[in-house]
Design an enzyme around this catalytic site. Structure first.
Site, short mmCIF file in Angstrom:
data_model
loop_
_atom_site.label_atom_id
_atom_site.label_comp_id
_atom_site.label_asym_id
_atom_site.label_seq_id
_atom_site.Cartn_x
_atom_site.Cartn_y
_atom_site.Cartn_z
N ASN A 39 -6.27 -12.09 -32.45
CA ASN A 39 -5.81 -12.49 -31.08
C ASN A 39 -4.71 -13.57 -31.35
OD1 ASN A 39 -5.95 -13.24 -28.53
ND2 ASN A 39 -7.86 -14.17 -28.55
N LYS B 258 -3.14 -14.63 -28.43
CA LYS B 258 -3.41 -15.54 -27.33
C LYS B 258 -1.83 -15.61 -26.82
CE LYS B 258 -7.43 -17.90 -29.18
NZ LYS B 258 -8.41 -18.91 -29.35
N HIS C 69 -13.25 -13.30 -22.87
CA HIS C 69 -12.83 -14.55 -23.99
C HIS C 69 -13.29 -15.76 -23.20
CE1 HIS C 69 -10.65 -17.17 -26.52
NE2 HIS C 69 -10.86 -16.20 -27.47
N GLU D 151 -11.74 -18.37 -23.24
CA GLU D 151 -10.73 -19.13 -22.49
C GLU D 151 -10.74 -18.20 -21.13
OE1 GLU D 151 -7.95 -18.47 -25.63
OE2 GLU D 151 -9.01 -20.18 -26.71
N GLU E 223 -18.83 -15.80 -30.10
CA GLU E 223 -17.96 -16.77 -30.34
C GLU E 223 -18.53 -18.23 -29.63
OE1 GLU E 223 -13.56 -15.46 -31.07
OE2 GLU E 223 -13.75 -15.62 -29.11
N GLY F 199 -10.88 -22.75 -32.29
CA GLY F 199 -9.50 -23.60 -32.18
C GLY F 199 -9.93 -25.06 -32.63
N SER G 291 -12.70 -20.51 -35.57
CA SER G 291 -12.15 -20.81 -36.74
C SER G 291 -12.44 -20.23 -37.88
CB SER G 291 -12.87 -22.35 -36.79
OG SER G 291 -12.31 -23.10 -35.67
P1 PGA Z 1 -9.72 -19.44 -33.50
O1 PGA Z 1 -9.98 -18.45 -32.14
O2 PGA Z 1 -10.01 -18.58 -34.73
O3 PGA Z 1 -8.54 -19.99 -33.21
O4 PGA Z 1 -10.95 -20.38 -33.50
C1 PGA Z 1 -10.89 -17.69 -31.84
C2 PGA Z 1 -10.80 -16.98 -30.67
O5 PGA Z 1 -10.66 -17.40 -29.84
O6 PGA Z 1 -11.06 -15.71 -30.63
#
Ligand code: PGA
Length: 249
Positions: A9, A11, A94, A96, A166, A172, A211
């Site tokens: 992803n 983003k 997601h 976010e 998640e 992140g 992560s």
């Molecule tokens: P990350 O994000 O690997 O940067 O932690 C995962 C995600 O948001 O799908």
């Protein structure tokens, strides 16, 4: 046996140049791996990425879709448009989108329905915040997220989806759930589906996201109920992403 999946992803990152540089390597690893490799670039890069990966094993997905099928919704991108540009998957819900753009469980469920209606496989994200985990509400939060979707597509509908656990606190932040922590939530999710439909529960892939890095991917993917990963930050580094794909086999 469930086929593992690694989904990148991007983003709101990337460029046409990055797509030109990274995608060929992803196509090679997608051809070498038994796992399914999915890339989800921003909307404006989908056509470029599709042109590169058209005849390869790399599959394409959107990061979100509109709540409506079509019409006067400035700035939105529909599921049908994603199909038209070559997507077979779309990320829905997601964290976010949920936290920064106010998407409730109901909105997420509507989007899941729209995705399925136009032939996309929704990759549905669920997970708890740190506060919810500390209050020991993880199971409750995830159950509510799953129940909202189930009320729209039925338990058998999950057979046409991919789920991603998640934990919001791990996205992140560099704070990965331990393989045991992740496995225990994945087992909970599968168990919950199995109470209603064992066959669907056995079939649905549940990815872990938060992560994931080359150094922790193999151990996470070795857990019985973890069927691959949804990769954010590490999907922007081609060496890291390829090595995570290889960890999935
Ligand atoms: P990350 O994000 O690997 O940067 O932690 C995962 C995600 O948001 O799908």
């Amino acid at each position: 046996m469930r086929r593992l999946m690694v989904a990148g992803n991007w983003k709101m990152n990337g460029s046409r140049q990055m797509a030109a540089e990274h995608v060929p390597g992803y196509m090679t690893v997608a051809g070498d791996c038994t796992s399914e490799i999915l890339v989800c670039p921003p909307f404006c890069l989908l056509a470029d990425v599709e042109a590169y990966c058209r005849d390869s094993d790399l599959v394409l997905g959107g990061q979100d879709l509109a709540r409506e099928a079509d019409g006067a919704f400035t700035g939105e991108v529909s599921g049908a448009m994603l199909v038209d540009v070559g997507c077979s998957y779309v990320i829905v819900g997601h964290s976010e989108r949920r936290t920064l753009f106010g998407e409730s469980n109901d909105v997420v469920s509507e989007k899941v329905v729209l995705a399925l209606e136009c032939g996309l496989t929704p990759l549905i994200c669920v997970g708890e915040t740190l506060e919810q985990r500390e209050r020991e509400e993880t199971g409750q939060v995830i159950s509510a997220q799953l129940d909202a979707v189930e009320s729209c597509i039925g338990i058998e509908g999950f057979g046409n989806t991919v789920l991603a656990y998640e934990p919001v606190w791990a996205i992140g932040t560099g704070m990965t759930a331990t393989p045991a922590q992740a496995q225990s939530v994945h087992e909970f999710i599968r168990g919950r589906l199995a109470q209603k439909d064992r066959a669907v529960a056995d079939r649905v892939r549940i990815l872990y996201g938060g992560s994931v890095k080359p150094g922790n991917a193999a151990e996470l993917f070795a857990q019985v109920d973890i069927d691959g990963g949804l990769i954010g930050g590490a999907s922007l580094n081609p060496d890291d992403f390829v090595s995570i794909c290889r960890a999935a086999g």
